[in-house]
Write a protein that holds these residues in place. Structure first.
Motif, mmCIF file in Angstrom:
data_model
loop_
_atom_site.group_PDB
_atom_site.id
_atom_site.type_symbol
_atom_site.label_atom_id
_atom_site.label_comp_id
_atom_site.label_asym_id
_atom_site.label_seq_id
_atom_site.Cartn_x
_atom_site.Cartn_y
_atom_site.Cartn_z
ATOM 1 N N PHE A 53 0.811 -1.208 0.000
ATOM 2 C CA PHE A 53 0.000 0.000 0.000
ATOM 3 C C PHE A 53 0.851 1.267 0.000
ATOM 4 C CE2 PHE A 53 -3.083 -3.048 1.722
ATOM 5 C CZ PHE A 53 -4.230 -2.714 1.018
ATOM 6 N N VAL A 54 2.131 1.123 -0.348
ATOM 7 C CA VAL A 54 3.041 2.259 -0.229
ATOM 8 C C VAL A 54 2.605 3.403 -1.139
ATOM 9 C CG1 VAL A 54 4.656 1.453 -2.009
ATOM 10 C CG2 VAL A 54 5.466 2.935 -0.164
ATOM 11 N N LYS A 60 0.902 10.305 -0.651
ATOM 12 C CA LYS A 60 0.997 9.880 0.744
ATOM 13 C C LYS A 60 0.442 10.957 1.671
ATOM 14 C CE LYS A 60 4.372 8.193 4.156
ATOM 15 N NZ LYS A 60 4.205 9.234 5.191
ATOM 16 N N GLU A 61 0.821 12.198 1.407
ATOM 17 C CA GLU A 61 0.348 13.306 2.241
ATOM 18 C C GLU A 61 -1.175 13.445 2.167
ATOM 19 O OE1 GLU A 61 0.903 18.174 2.679
ATOM 20 O OE2 GLU A 61 2.208 17.012 1.350
ATOM 21 N N SER A 62 -1.736 13.334 0.965
ATOM 22 C CA SER A 62 -3.192 13.453 0.806
ATOM 23 C C SER A 62 -3.921 12.309 1.506
ATOM 24 C CB SER A 62 -3.568 13.475 -0.679
ATOM 25 O OG SER A 62 -3.107 14.649 -1.307
ATOM 26 N N ALA A 63 -3.386 11.092 1.368
ATOM 27 C CA ALA A 63 -4.016 9.937 2.007
ATOM 28 C C ALA A 63 -4.035 10.088 3.522
ATOM 29 C CB ALA A 63 -3.288 8.659 1.607
ATOM 30 N N GLU A 64 -2.934 10.558 4.078
ATOM 31 C CA GLU A 64 -2.884 10.771 5.526
ATOM 32 C C GLU A 64 -3.835 11.886 5.953
ATOM 33 O OE1 GLU A 64 1.260 11.392 6.171
ATOM 34 O OE2 GLU A 64 1.718 9.232 6.265
ATOM 35 N N GLN A 65 -3.993 12.904 5.114
ATOM 36 C CA GLN A 65 -4.953 13.970 5.411
ATOM 37 C C GLN A 65 -6.385 13.435 5.408
ATOM 38 O OE1 GLN A 65 -4.150 16.960 2.459
ATOM 39 N NE2 GLN A 65 -2.622 18.006 3.706
ATOM 40 N N VAL A 66 -6.697 12.542 4.473
ATOM 41 C CA VAL A 66 -8.033 11.947 4.434
ATOM 42 C C VAL A 66 -8.333 11.246 5.753
ATOM 43 C CG1 VAL A 66 -9.484 10.188 3.359
ATOM 44 C CG2 VAL A 66 -8.095 11.682 1.932
ATOM 45 N N ALA A 82 -8.972 13.937 -0.700
ATOM 46 C CA ALA A 82 -9.112 12.752 -1.557
ATOM 47 C C ALA A 82 -9.179 13.145 -3.028
ATOM 48 C CB ALA A 82 -10.352 11.964 -1.156
ATOM 49 N N ARG A 83 -9.892 14.214 -3.329
ATOM 50 C CA ARG A 83 -10.024 14.655 -4.720
ATOM 51 C C ARG A 83 -8.721 15.241 -5.259
ATOM 52 N NH1 ARG A 83 -15.324 14.487 -6.370
ATOM 53 N NH2 ARG A 83 -16.816 14.150 -4.668
ATOM 54 N N LEU A 211 -2.697 4.344 7.692
ATOM 55 C CA LEU A 211 -3.801 4.726 6.822
ATOM 56 C C LEU A 211 -5.138 4.107 7.220
ATOM 57 C CD1 LEU A 211 -2.248 4.582 3.224
ATOM 58 C CD2 LEU A 211 -2.806 6.607 4.574
ATOM 59 N N PHE A 212 -5.111 2.848 7.654
ATOM 60 C CA PHE A 212 -6.352 2.096 7.764
ATOM 61 C C PHE A 212 -6.726 1.694 9.195
ATOM 62 C CE2 PHE A 212 -4.544 0.817 3.531
ATOM 63 C CZ PHE A 212 -5.404 1.612 2.785
#
Length: 286
Positions: A53-54, A60-66, A82-83, A211-212
């Motif tokens: 899932f790297v 990476k920054e956007s995913a962590e913000q989500v 996410a967008r 992330l999860f």
């Protein structure tokens, strides 16, 4: 109606848990009619890594913000983060946009968001374990909308990919499936009980996945609840609240565990605060 969606009234997550348990049972029992029995899986211990899932850089920054915004119930900013991924990877953007939508449904009863998630996840595509995650999300959304057979098909498709991965996050997603499958097949004498192995995998994932972790700790809490292990469930809920202070879903779950532990005044205080918050929202709307 509020903000264009039907808001489900406030209620104890004991009721919510029973609904979700029913959904999972329906998914996995119906899958018996459609698919072959799962082969036994051994969850081998391995060093934690995020290889499958790297994400790098802006993704990476956007995913962590989500994750961060979703867990603070700031769904507008979570959706924007996410967008923002779309320019680099439209498939990943779709997955995270719909994580936000499903979070809105879980938190607010936003049925419009759930319908949008099901439609969107049916159309978009990613690759590898990320596409398996899309299938897993879609299976949940379809089953929550009452489309149990479709939900079973998508969930089983995702589980097959997760099962074959060595990645700890992928194995944790598979562990959710494996636990409830084992629970559904417990009455068969030739099926071994792998629920404890699934619990162990989810325990590690809920503590270590950046992330999860919210997607892992929530079913893990209810698994312990099913086993009448309320102290373990409360410990996990308190850990989730340490990461996401004040999150309404985890607060409701904490109240439910306190109630089962007969700590009634503490549970009642959370229930009353939750009900007051919903009444306040209604007052502001009018």
């Amino acid at each position: 109606m509020r903000d264009g969606f039907q808001r489900i009234p406030a209620y104890s997550h004991l009721d919510y848990k029973n609904e979700i348990k029913y959904i999972f049972k329906m998914i996995f029992r119906l899958s018996l009619c459609v698919f072959a029995l799962l082969a036994e899986v051994s969850f081998a211990s391995s060093a934690w890594n995020d290889s499958a899932f790297v994400l790098q850089g802006a993704l990476k920054e956007s995913a962590e913000q989500v994750t961060r915004y979703s867990m603070s119930c700031d769904y507008v900013r979570a959706d924007a983060a996410a967008r923002a991924m779309r320019a680099q990877d439209a498939g990943l953007s779709c997955i995270f946009v719909n994580i936000v939508r499903i979070s809105r449904f879980d938190d607010l009863g936003d049925t419009a968001a759930l319908n949008k998630a099901a439609a969107s996840l049916s159309e978009c595509r990613s690759s590898g374990v990320w596409d398996a995650l899309r299938e897993f999300e879609l299976g949940y959304a379809q089953s929550a909308l009452g489309r149990s057979v479709k939900g079973a098909m998508h969930t089983r498709s995702a589980a097959k990919i997760f099962e074959e991965s060595a990645d700890p996050d992928a194995l944790a997603f598979y562990a959710i499936y494996a636990y409830y499958m084992s629970d559904a097949l417990g009455f068969l004498p030739f099926v071994s009980d792998d629920k404890q192995a699934s619990l162990s995998v989810l325990e590690k994932a809920s503590a270590n996945s950046s992330l999860f972790w919210p997607l892992f700790v929530t079913p893990l809490v209810w698994m312990h609840y099913d086993r009448s292990e309320y102290k373990a469930a409360l410990r996990l809920t308190d850990g989730a609240l340490a990461k996401a202070p004040g999150h309404p879903v985890f607060l409701q779950m904490r109240a439910d565990m306190l109630y089962r532990l007969k700590r009634y005044p503490e549970a009642a205080a959370i229930y009353e605060a939750s009900a007051a918050g919903v009444r306040l929202l209604g007052h502001r709307k009018t």
